[in-house]
Each structure stands twice: as C-alpha cells, then as structure tokens.
Design an enzyme around this catalytic site. Structure first.
Site, short mmCIF file in Angstrom:
data_model
loop_
_atom_site.label_atom_id
_atom_site.label_comp_id
_atom_site.label_asym_id
_atom_site.label_seq_id
_atom_site.Cartn_x
_atom_site.Cartn_y
_atom_site.Cartn_z
CE1 TYR A 141 -5.78 2.15 6.29
CE2 TYR A 141 -7.05 0.16 6.70
CZ TYR A 141 -5.98 0.79 6.11
OH TYR A 141 -5.11 0.07 5.33
CE LYS A 188 4.79 14.02 3.20
NZ LYS A 188 6.07 13.81 2.49
CG ASP A 220 8.59 11.51 2.05
OD1 ASP A 220 8.80 11.51 3.27
OD2 ASP A 220 8.63 12.54 1.35
CG ASP A 244 -2.13 -1.31 4.93
OD1 ASP A 244 -2.05 -2.52 5.15
OD2 ASP A 244 -2.62 -0.82 3.89
CG ASP A 248 1.69 -5.18 2.24
OD1 ASP A 248 1.31 -5.59 3.36
OD2 ASP A 248 1.08 -5.42 1.17
C1 IPM Z 1 -3.87 -5.47 6.42
C2 IPM Z 1 -4.79 -5.42 5.23
C3 IPM Z 1 -6.08 -4.74 5.65
C4 IPM Z 1 -5.76 -3.31 6.03
C5 IPM Z 1 -7.21 -4.79 4.60
C6 IPM Z 1 -7.52 -6.20 4.17
C7 IPM Z 1 -8.45 -4.12 5.12
O1 IPM Z 1 -4.17 -4.80 4.16
O2 IPM Z 1 -4.27 -6.02 7.46
O3 IPM Z 1 -2.75 -5.00 6.33
O4 IPM Z 1 -5.67 -2.43 5.15
O5 IPM Z 1 -5.60 -3.05 7.21
MG MG Z 2 -2.11 -4.43 4.48
#
Ligand code: IPM
Ligand code: MG
Length: 353
Positions: A141, A188, A220, A244, A248
C-alpha cells in the site's frame, strides 16, 4: 472522564452509521458520567468535492486535537473514475499513515443468532472467535509506485523492514497471550522476498513469547483454511494487503461485512475506529445499513483509547441483546424474516443499554 472525539462521517452509508454511533456514545457519556466532545471533519469524496483534497488540513488538525477518531467510510461511484488523479481512499490511507496507526485489529466472531442463515454449515461456525492483526501503514500500500500516466506500465512495490514487522508481530503475540495463546502468521514466503523477511522476523519475535503457539500459513492456503477450520484460529497476523483481503473473507463467518468493527492503533492510546465495511453506495441514503460494525468500533474506541472497559462491554452486550431479541437489518435477515431500519436497530440497542 473528559474526551474529545474526532468524527469523520465520510461518504455513502458513513454518515448514517456514524450519526447513530455518536448518539450511542452520547448516551454512554450520560449514563456513566463522562463528558465527550465531538468535533466533525470531512474526509473522502465529500472532502474532494468541498476542498479538492481527500484529507484537508483542517481535518488533520481536528484529529490531532482529539483523543480518538471515529470514521464512517470513504469512496463511491462518483469518484471512482480510474483516470482521476485523486481518490477518496487516499484520504483514509493518508490518515492511517500520518498518525502511524500500524496495528489494525479486526475481531471476527460468529453470532449464535445468525449461524442458521450463514452460507457455511453451522457446525463449522461454532465457537469462531478470531482476531485479525493487519499491518496498516506499510507493505504494498505504501511502497514505491508508479502510476500509469501515458505509458503502458505501472507498478506497486511490496516492501517491509524488520522494525515494521517486529512492531506488528509484538502486538499480535501480546494479543494472543491474553487470548487462547495461538498465533497464525500469514505470508507468501515461498515467492516474495519481503514475505521471507516477514516470516524470519515473526519467528525471531516468537522467542519472547514461547507460551504462544505459532503457525505459518501461505496466504493462498490461508484463504482455504479460514473456511474449512475457522474455529481453530485465535489471532491471525498479516501484512497490509493480505490482511485486507482475508478480513473481508472472514466477514462471511460473522454473517455480514456490516458486522465487523476495527481499531487502528499505535503504541500510545490514540486510535482510529471504523467499521470494516465500505461506503456501500448501493444502499446509501435508504436508512437500511447495518450499524453493528460501527457500534462495535465505538466500543473498541472506549476500550482502547479511553480505557473504559465497562462502557465498551455495555455496548457489546446491548448489541448481542438486540440480536438475541430477533432484530435484523436487511443484510442479516434470513429468508422470509422481517428486517428493521438502521434507526430501529440503533433504538433497540440504546433501549438495552
Ligand atoms: C479497508 C478498506 C481500505 C483498505 C480501502 C477503502 C482503502 O478496504 O479498510 O479494508 O484497502 O485498506
Ligand atoms: Mg478492505
């Protein structure tokens, strides 16, 4: 106690859920005899529209003067043109980096009231209680990058230093010490040099935490293990991008992305608290967003920045009680089950405080 909280609603459903969380914190203050001052600032797309920048200097000043930051979400289709020179997301990334918030805590647990509608078999979900510790201010990032410009090549660089891995690994090991004493480090290392460094450093830091059982997973494989044996994980530490993605994925275990809170911390008590979900432009303005991720983020703010453990628990118990009573926002309502609005769910939580 007295505390100043910077409130950054942002875009999409951000203002809807942040507004409710502010009311909830005000109620906590009244009930427990605290004095919270809320100071609002702009971030993300709305800030680009108003000032041309996703993180205006005024917002930074508001955050600098605060004890903690409560943030909604940033981004939306209005600003997502890939050729645009400035993205709302930059505001959030700058905020995290400027304040050095290197440790992003994302707890994920299953709610007994929700497992029957989950896409995974209920028996797999029993006793899932995972704490993700995501490195937040380095890695791909924030590495060297080149935008495409007029050419056909662009790149982002995954880079980690020993110090950066050490500090986030320490947070993760300490968290594991206070929990079930298991840490899974995701990398990884079979392909990426930066991830070989990651593994080496995690192994070295482990020497100070011998009572914690350490496991390594390649990212993975980790995506698969998260779904096949979620209850076996305690704390999971990962770099910025892998954390990240995995968080999710893990939201499926909790029933909805709308359920997950997060705290972004550094070594002192200052922190940024935001739900894991994004701005959800598809449902913005309809009053149907799930406020739980935001409420639990407010609870984390009370716990980590203000050291108000009882108050944090009060919010968490009130959310549990509202779920147990059958209240569901649309994202967590089962088929044929009635759903309530953001405001109705919030009212139910406040009533149970
Ligand atoms: C998160 C989001 C952010 C990230 C985006 C909105 C920049 O996906 O906080 O998980 O990738 O960190
Ligand atoms: Mg995110």
């Amino acid at each position: 106690m007295k505390a100043t909280i910077a409130v950054l609603p942002g875009d999409g459903i951000g203002p809807e859920v942040v507004g409710q969380a502010k009311d909830l914190l005000a109620l906590i203050a009244a009930k427990f005899g605290h004095e919270f001052t809320f100071v609002e600032g702009m971030i993300g797309g709305i800030a680009i529209d108003e000032t041309g920048e996703p993180l205006p200097a005024e917002t930074v000043a508001i955050c600098e003067a605060a004890d903690a930051i409560l943030l909604g979400a940033v981004g939306g289709p209005k600003w997502s043109d890939p050729t645009a020179t400035v993205q709302p997301e930059r505001g959030l990334l700058e905020l995290r980096q400027r304040f050095g918030l290197f440790a992003n805590l994302r707890p994920v647990k299953t709610y007994p009231a929700l497992v029957d509608h989950a896409p995974l078999r209920a028996e797999l979900l029993r006793d899932v209680d995972i704490l993700f510790v995501r490195e937040l201010v380095s890695g791909i990032y924030f590495g060297d990058r080149q935008e495409q410009g007029a050419g056909d090549v662009s790149y982002d660089t995954m880079r980690y230093s020993r110090e950066e891995v050490e500090q986030v690994a320490n947070v993760a090991f300490r968290a594991a010490q206070g929990r079930r004493k298991k840490l899974c480090s995701v990398d990884k290392a079979n392909v990426l040099a930066s991830m070989r460094l990651w593994r080496r450093v995690v192994v070295a830091v482990h020497e100070e935490y011998e009572e914690v059982e350490l496991e390594h997973l390649l990212v993975d494989a980790a995506t698969m293990h998260l779904l096949t044996r979620p209850a076996s994980f305690d704390v999971i530490v990962a770099g910025n991008m892998f954390g990240d993605i995995l968080s999710d994925e893990a939201s499926v275990l909790a029933g909805s992305l709308g359920m997950l809170p997060s705290a972004s911390l550094r070594s002192d008590s200052f922190g940024l608290y935001e739900p894991v979900h994004g701005s959800a432009p598809d449902i913005a303005g309809q009053g149907i967003a799930n406020p739980i991720g935001m409420f639990l983020s407010a609870a984390m703010l009370l716990r980590y920045s203000l050291q108000l453990e009882d108050e944090a628990r009060a919010i968490e118990s009130a959310v549990d009680a509202a779920l147990d009573a059958g209240l569901r926002t649309a994202d967590i309502a089962g088929e044929g089950e009635a759903s309530v609005s953001t405001g109705e769910f919030a009212a139910a939580v406040k009533n149970r405080l």
